[in-house]
Design a protein around this motif. Structure first.
Motif, mmCIF file in Angstrom:
data_model
loop_
_atom_site.group_PDB
_atom_site.id
_atom_site.type_symbol
_atom_site.label_atom_id
_atom_site.label_comp_id
_atom_site.label_asym_id
_atom_site.label_seq_id
_atom_site.Cartn_x
_atom_site.Cartn_y
_atom_site.Cartn_z
ATOM 1 N N LYS A 76 0.840 -1.215 0.000
ATOM 2 C CA LYS A 76 0.000 0.000 0.000
ATOM 3 C C LYS A 76 0.877 1.268 0.000
ATOM 4 O O LYS A 76 0.547 2.276 -0.632
ATOM 5 N N LEU A 77 2.024 1.186 0.683
ATOM 6 C CA LEU A 77 2.915 2.363 0.744
ATOM 7 C C LEU A 77 3.996 2.305 -0.335
ATOM 8 O O LEU A 77 4.933 3.124 -0.336
ATOM 9 N N GLY A 78 3.891 1.312 -1.215
ATOM 10 C CA GLY A 78 4.818 1.206 -2.352
ATOM 11 C C GLY A 78 6.224 0.834 -1.942
ATOM 12 O O GLY A 78 7.191 1.359 -2.514
ATOM 13 N N MET A 79 6.360 -0.027 -0.976
ATOM 14 C CA MET A 79 7.717 -0.435 -0.564
ATOM 15 C C MET A 79 7.756 -1.911 -0.253
ATOM 16 O O MET A 79 6.716 -2.581 -0.146
ATOM 17 N N LYS A 80 8.967 -2.421 -0.077
ATOM 18 C CA LYS A 80 9.135 -3.840 0.257
ATOM 19 C C LYS A 80 8.831 -4.038 1.737
ATOM 20 O O LYS A 80 9.017 -3.127 2.549
ATOM 21 N N LYS A 81 8.462 -5.287 2.054
ATOM 22 C CA LYS A 81 8.085 -5.595 3.434
ATOM 23 C C LYS A 81 9.220 -5.273 4.419
ATOM 24 O O LYS A 81 8.982 -4.662 5.471
ATOM 25 N N ASN A 82 10.475 -5.666 4.075
ATOM 26 C CA ASN A 82 11.569 -5.438 5.033
ATOM 27 C C ASN A 82 11.850 -3.945 5.225
ATOM 28 O O ASN A 82 12.195 -3.495 6.318
ATOM 29 N N VAL A 83 11.628 -3.158 4.171
ATOM 30 C CA VAL A 83 11.820 -1.702 4.313
ATOM 31 C C VAL A 83 10.716 -1.142 5.221
ATOM 32 O O VAL A 83 10.964 -0.324 6.125
ATOM 33 N N PHE A 84 9.496 -1.604 4.968
ATOM 34 C CA PHE A 84 8.339 -1.166 5.777
ATOM 35 C C PHE A 84 8.607 -1.445 7.261
ATOM 36 O O PHE A 84 8.443 -0.556 8.114
ATOM 37 N N ILE A 85 9.097 -2.660 7.535
ATOM 38 C CA ILE A 85 9.367 -3.027 8.933
ATOM 39 C C ILE A 85 10.466 -2.138 9.516
ATOM 40 O O ILE A 85 10.319 -1.564 10.595
ATOM 41 N N SER A 86 11.565 -2.016 8.763
ATOM 42 C CA SER A 86 12.684 -1.279 9.355
ATOM 43 C C SER A 86 12.377 0.214 9.520
ATOM 44 O O SER A 86 12.858 0.865 10.439
ATOM 45 N N LEU A 87 11.502 0.773 8.642
ATOM 46 C CA LEU A 87 11.190 2.198 8.782
ATOM 47 C C LEU A 87 10.214 2.495 9.922
ATOM 48 O O LEU A 87 10.374 3.470 10.643
ATOM 49 N N PHE A 88 9.226 1.610 10.080
ATOM 50 C CA PHE A 88 8.121 1.992 10.973
ATOM 51 C C PHE A 88 7.920 1.122 12.213
ATOM 52 O O PHE A 88 7.221 1.526 13.137
ATOM 53 N N LEU A 89 8.463 -0.068 12.222
ATOM 54 C CA LEU A 89 8.065 -0.999 13.287
ATOM 55 C C LEU A 89 9.230 -1.451 14.142
ATOM 56 O O LEU A 89 10.400 -1.331 13.759
ATOM 57 N N GLU A 90 8.855 -1.990 15.313
ATOM 58 C CA GLU A 90 9.859 -2.657 16.153
ATOM 59 C C GLU A 90 9.190 -3.858 16.789
ATOM 60 O O GLU A 90 7.961 -3.946 16.849
ATOM 61 N N ARG A 91 10.010 -4.777 17.279
ATOM 62 C CA ARG A 91 9.462 -5.989 17.905
ATOM 63 C C ARG A 91 9.091 -5.705 19.357
ATOM 64 O O ARG A 91 9.871 -5.077 20.082
ATOM 65 N N ASP A 92 7.925 -6.186 19.747
ATOM 66 C CA ASP A 92 7.553 -6.076 21.158
ATOM 67 C C ASP A 92 8.433 -7.029 21.973
ATOM 68 O O ASP A 92 8.618 -8.190 21.589
ATOM 69 N N LYS A 93 8.956 -6.506 23.099
ATOM 70 C CA LYS A 93 9.896 -7.310 23.887
ATOM 71 C C LYS A 93 9.245 -8.563 24.460
ATOM 72 O O LYS A 93 9.888 -9.595 24.628
#
Ligand code: SF4
Ligand code: SF4
Length: 371
Positions: A76-93
């Motif tokens: 939807k944001l026109g990017m690859k999944k790994n880029v999407f994760i690294s730009l916006f998300l983090e893992r819950d501890k």
């Protein structure tokens, strides 16, 4: 309606009352009926509310993006999944889920829209869950939700009003028709029990001719015992305050009770101060029932006296029957008070029927206002 900025503070101010109401619903509300009420209020309030001007939910919560959504959202944001994760998300501890790295949420636009649009997480779409089933089992969550969401806050406030919780703030500004409707809606949530003491007195009050007929019939059929005759003599000969006070506490048959009550009213002027004073402390059932009859039928309207001394009455049964007097003789402005007493009696005395006094009181008052 409360503003998004004020909602947290307003919810905190009502914290105790809100918890009490949660406990009340948990103990008394019907699961299906409660879901219906939530849905009705949810639809009604959201239909006139613009969430884009609020977005507290996007500002306050840690937003989880489910793993199965990652691919779709990245696209939807026109990017690859790994880029999407690294730009916006983090893992819950704790559980390893993907959480948006920033609050307010990364995907919230300045105009209140969500960049993910229809791809936003299911949790975001369903928030504040007030139209979801089984609300009765999520009432603790609701207490948190109303600190964030103005619509959920308003739903809870309206529910409180429908169940008679709080002072009924909007009550005074309503017209008579709304008051009648509002009170009828309130009464629908509770059961009137005709065999309760308040129920029996209320029916006798509404239909005195039936009570007289029953007493007359009993007089024809039941032979007076020596004890009844002695009691009848005491009633006809009573002439001091002490004589009447003694008789008010004495068990007796219906026909004698009816004669005693007539004599109490004939001597209203002499007895009023004594019965008022004794009512504050006396907890004997016969006395309470006779005192109820006296206040309900006396020439003097005792509503103001009852209201100003209500907290000083020691006995809860007496308070319950005085609520019935308020319904019989009071005006519409006693309704919020009677509602609050219904709720208090149910919460404090779940095994008694004290709430029947204010319930029958309101029932009679509404009949009078409507009639
Ligand atoms: S759901 Fe509630 S908190 Fe979220 S934007 Fe709408 S009103 Fe505000
Ligand atoms: S994903 Fe969209 S709807 Fe959900 S919190 Fe972020 S901005 Fe709000």
């Amino acid at each position: 309606m409360v503003s998004p900025k004020e909602v947290y503070e307003e919810a905190k101010k009502r914290e105790d009352e809100n918890l009490l109401f949660r406990n009340f619903l948990k103990a008394n509300a019907d699961e299906k009926e409660l879901d219906k009420q939530f849905r009705r209020l949810h639809n009604e309030i959201f239909s006139g509310y613009d969430c884009d001007k609020c977005r507290n939910c996007c500002k306050e919560y840690d937003i989880i993006i489910p793993e199965q959504d990652l691919e779709r959202d990245a696209k939807k944001l026109g990017m690859k999944k790994n880029v999407f994760i690294s730009l916006f998300l983090e893992r819950d501890k704790d559980d390893g889920s993907y959480v948006v790295r920033k609050k307010p949420c990364f995907f919230l636009e300045p105009d209140g829209k969500c960049v993910l649009g229809n791809c936003r997480p299911k949790e975001c779409k369903e928030y504040p869950y007030t139209n979801q089933p089984e609300r009765l089992h999520s009432l603790y969550n609701m207490l948190e939700t109303i600190e964030v969401c103005p619509v959920a806050f308003e739903i809870y406030e309206r529910l409180k009003e429908e169940y008679g919780f709080g002072g009924g703030s909007s009550f005074k500004s309503e017209g008579s028709k709304s008051i009648i409707k509002n009170t009828k809606d309130f009464l629908k949530h509770y059961k009137l029990i005709p065999t309760s003491a308040a129920g029996i007195e209320a029916v006798s009050f509404m239909m005195p001719e039936i009570e007289e007929m029953v007493i007359k019939k009993a007089e024809d059929i039941v032979k007076m015992s020596d004890e009844d005759l002695a009691c009848e003599k005491m009633i006809s000969e009573a002439n001091t305050k002490e004589d009447f006070f003694k008789l008010m506490r004495k068990p007796m048959k219906g026909m004698n009770r009816s004669k005693l009550r007539k004599r109490l009213l004939e001597n209203e002027e002499m007895l009023m101060p004594l019965i008022k004073q004794k009512s504050l402390k006396n907890g004997q059932d016969y006395f309470i029932e006779n005192a109820f009859y006296f206040f309900a039928h006396a020439e003097e309207d005792c509503c103001n006296w009852i209201m100003s001394n209500y907290n000083d009455f020691r006995n809860e049964y007496m308070k319950s029957m005085l609520c019935l007097v308020l319904g019989i003789r009071g005006k519409e402005d006693v309704i919020p008070f009677l509602k609050s007493q219904v709720v208090r009696f149910i919460l404090d005395y779940p095994d008694e029927l004290f709430e029947q006094g204010p319930l029958y009181g309101m029932d009679i008052l509404i009949e009078r206002l409507d009639g």
